[in-house]
Enzyme design. Structure first.
Site, mmCIF file in Angstrom:
data_model
loop_
_atom_site.group_PDB
_atom_site.id
_atom_site.type_symbol
_atom_site.label_atom_id
_atom_site.label_comp_id
_atom_site.label_asym_id
_atom_site.label_seq_id
_atom_site.Cartn_x
_atom_site.Cartn_y
_atom_site.Cartn_z
ATOM 1 N N ALA A 180 0.835 -1.217 0.000
ATOM 2 C CA ALA A 180 0.000 0.000 0.000
ATOM 3 C C ALA A 180 0.868 1.266 0.000
ATOM 4 C CB ALA A 180 -0.892 0.007 1.250
ATOM 5 N N PRO A 181 0.468 2.325 -0.663
ATOM 6 C CA PRO A 181 -0.800 2.454 -1.401
ATOM 7 C C PRO A 181 -0.832 1.795 -2.777
ATOM 8 C CG PRO A 181 0.461 4.498 -1.536
ATOM 9 C CD PRO A 181 1.231 3.593 -0.619
ATOM 10 N N GLY A 182 0.332 1.320 -3.281
ATOM 11 C CA GLY A 182 0.239 0.525 -4.503
ATOM 12 C C GLY A 182 1.197 0.884 -5.636
ATOM 13 N N GLY A 183 2.253 1.651 -5.323
ATOM 14 C CA GLY A 183 3.190 2.053 -6.383
ATOM 15 C C GLY A 183 3.896 0.868 -7.046
ATOM 16 N N ASP A 199 -0.798 -6.066 2.434
ATOM 17 C CA ASP A 199 -0.425 -4.974 3.340
ATOM 18 C C ASP A 199 -1.400 -5.005 4.518
ATOM 19 O OD1 ASP A 199 1.300 -2.085 2.647
ATOM 20 O OD2 ASP A 199 0.040 -2.162 4.450
ATOM 21 N N ASP A 219 -0.567 -9.486 7.704
ATOM 22 C CA ASP A 219 0.879 -9.480 7.910
ATOM 23 C C ASP A 219 1.565 -10.237 6.773
ATOM 24 O OD1 ASP A 219 3.450 -9.614 8.809
ATOM 25 O OD2 ASP A 219 3.039 -10.964 10.503
ATOM 26 N N LYS A 266 14.864 -1.277 5.181
ATOM 27 C CA LYS A 266 14.665 0.071 5.744
ATOM 28 C C LYS A 266 15.444 0.182 7.044
ATOM 29 C CE LYS A 266 10.573 0.822 3.312
ATOM 30 N NZ LYS A 266 10.289 1.968 2.470
HETATM 31 C C1 LIG Z 1 6.794 2.321 2.248
HETATM 32 S S1 LIG Z 1 5.189 1.665 2.350
HETATM 33 C C2 LIG Z 1 5.089 0.768 0.845
HETATM 34 C C3 LIG Z 1 4.941 1.592 -0.384
HETATM 35 C C4 LIG Z 1 4.596 0.771 -1.589
HETATM 36 N N1 LIG Z 1 5.704 -0.123 -1.982
HETATM 37 C C5 LIG Z 1 4.248 1.626 -2.783
HETATM 38 O O1 LIG Z 1 4.952 1.553 -3.797
HETATM 39 O O2 LIG Z 1 3.255 2.344 -2.737
HETATM 40 C C6 LIG Z 1 5.326 0.439 3.558
HETATM 41 C C7 LIG Z 1 4.109 -0.373 3.807
HETATM 42 O O3 LIG Z 1 4.440 -1.455 4.664
HETATM 43 C C8 LIG Z 1 3.237 -1.799 5.329
HETATM 44 N N2 LIG Z 1 3.537 -2.759 6.408
HETATM 45 C C9 LIG Z 1 4.225 -2.580 7.552
HETATM 46 N N3 LIG Z 1 4.347 -3.745 8.225
HETATM 47 C C10 LIG Z 1 3.705 -4.690 7.495
HETATM 48 C C11 LIG Z 1 3.510 -6.091 7.646
HETATM 49 N N4 LIG Z 1 4.005 -6.776 8.675
HETATM 50 N N5 LIG Z 1 2.814 -6.732 6.683
HETATM 51 C C12 LIG Z 1 2.294 -6.076 5.630
HETATM 52 N N6 LIG Z 1 2.483 -4.749 5.422
HETATM 53 C C13 LIG Z 1 3.174 -4.068 6.348
HETATM 54 C C14 LIG Z 1 2.672 -0.472 5.745
HETATM 55 O O4 LIG Z 1 1.285 -0.582 6.010
HETATM 56 C C15 LIG Z 1 2.978 0.389 4.506
HETATM 57 O O5 LIG Z 1 1.880 0.463 3.648
#
Ligand SMILES: C[S@@+](CC[C@H](N)C(=O)[O-])C[C@H]1O[C@@H](n2cnc3c(N)ncnc32)[C@H](O)[C@@H]1O
Length: 311
Positions: A180-183, A199, A219, A266
């Site tokens: 999310a959000p979906g890039g 997500d 998760d 990260k």
């Molecule tokens: C940097 S954002 C991702 C951006 C995404 N790649 C994009 O292109 O739009 C990180 C995401 O990791 C998700 N997140 C954090 N811990 C998570 C978990 N254990 N399982 C699934 N999603 C998780 C957050 O909700 C957040 O949406």
């Protein structure tokens, strides 16, 4: 001496992360702005945007002579202004222009050598005809899509794909963790992959509705190879501790069920978890790099047939 090989490598720090590179290379011969010169064999470090592979010391008596000496070696030279900025700019003006316009994804990365130079004093420069990164000082931009993707995170995935020389083929199966959000999902589905996007948060509805996209809320690290089966692309941009991502990636690698893996590692707070980054880098067939489009994070790449550009 007019030209002399240095017997060293020069490491140009990733934008904004000189402190991490200084920590990785505590013993150095020189520090010129963001450029660290270290003699001896090449060191495996993470926080670079470019490594100068064959640095030379070149003496010159005028701007014209400096430009001529560089041009006699090859065509492409990126100036790295560390001191004497005006003089370095005058030399650069006398050199052939570099390709700097934003490019659409995917594009063919030029295989002509990209050099770099910096001035040490009025009549002495440090210059390397070959560098690890094919772009000037590691910098380049994509032509951006301001309407399709819901975030700009897709640019780092595009960069990773570009450097490996591999893009997903239509119908290939992709798991996008932390989607999310979906890039990233937008980028993969746009290339024809069929994407399972997971997500804890919702994807933007128009991305969730794209052809070939299936979404799951929860998760991502609970999705294991034993239950999901083989995937062509395992992607993660999850915000989490590097060690949590490593444990998940190691399970997938051990299973042999993920053909290609690209993940963002990260870093938490201002710290750099060097030990975990090194464990990622020790996974056979992989590499860990700081991409031009990365922030305080590294990119883990384990892609079949990776061309290894940018390393
Ligand atoms: C940097 S954002 C991702 C951006 C995404 N790649 C994009 O292109 O739009 C990180 C995401 O990791 C998700 N997140 C954090 N811990 C998570 C978990 N254990 N399982 C699934 N999603 C998780 C957050 O909700 C957040 O949406």
């Amino acid at each position: 001496m007019s030209e002399r090989a240095l017997g060293a490598y020069c490491y140009h720090a990733a934008r904004g992360f000189l402190d991490h590179l200084l920590e990785e290379l505590p013993e150095r011969d020189r520090l010129d702005g963001e450029l660290l010169t270290v003699s001896g064999p090449r060191q495996r470090v993470f926080w670079t945007r470019n490594v100068w592979l064959s640095p030379l010391l070149i003496e010159f008596s005028s701007v014209r002579e400096a430009a001529n000496k560089l041009r006699d070696i090859q065509r492409n030279w990126a100036p790295l202004p560390a001191r004497l900025h005006r003089r370095a700019a005058l030399i650069a003006e006398k050199l052939p222009p570099l390709p700097r316009r934003p490019r659409p994804f995917p594009f063919a990365v030029p295989d002509t050598p990209m050099g770099a130079f910096t001035l040490l004093d009025e009549g002495l420069m440090l210059a390397s005809p070959s560098c690890s990164n094919p772009f000037p000082n590691g910098e380049f931009d994509f032509e951006e899509d301001h309407e399709g993707p819901p975030s700009r995170a897709y640019r780092k995935l595009w960069e990773a794909l570009l450097l490996t020389g591999k893009v997903p083929r239509p119908g290939e199966r992709c798991l996008d963790a932390g989607a999310a959000p979906g890039g990233w999902t937008w980028a993969m589905a746009g290339l024809g992959a069929s994407v399972l996007a997971i997500d804890r948060a919702e994807l933007e509805p128009r991305i969730a509705a794209m052809s070939g996209v299936e979404t799951m809320k929860g998760d991502a690290f609970a999705l294991l190879p034993e239950t999901l089966g083989a995937v062509d692309w395992l992607l993660s941009d999850v915000i989490c501790y590097p060690s949590a991502l490593l444990a998940w990636v190691e399970r997938w690698v051990a299973s042999g069920l993920a053909k290609n893996i690209i993940c963002t590692i990260k870093m938490q707070g201002a710290d750099f978890d060097r030990a975990t980054a090194a464990r990622f880098a020790a996974i056979p067939g992989s590499r860990v790099v700081h991409l031009w489009h990365n922030r305080h994070e590294l990119c883990f790449i384990r892609v079949e047939g990776d061309r290894g550009l940018g390393s």
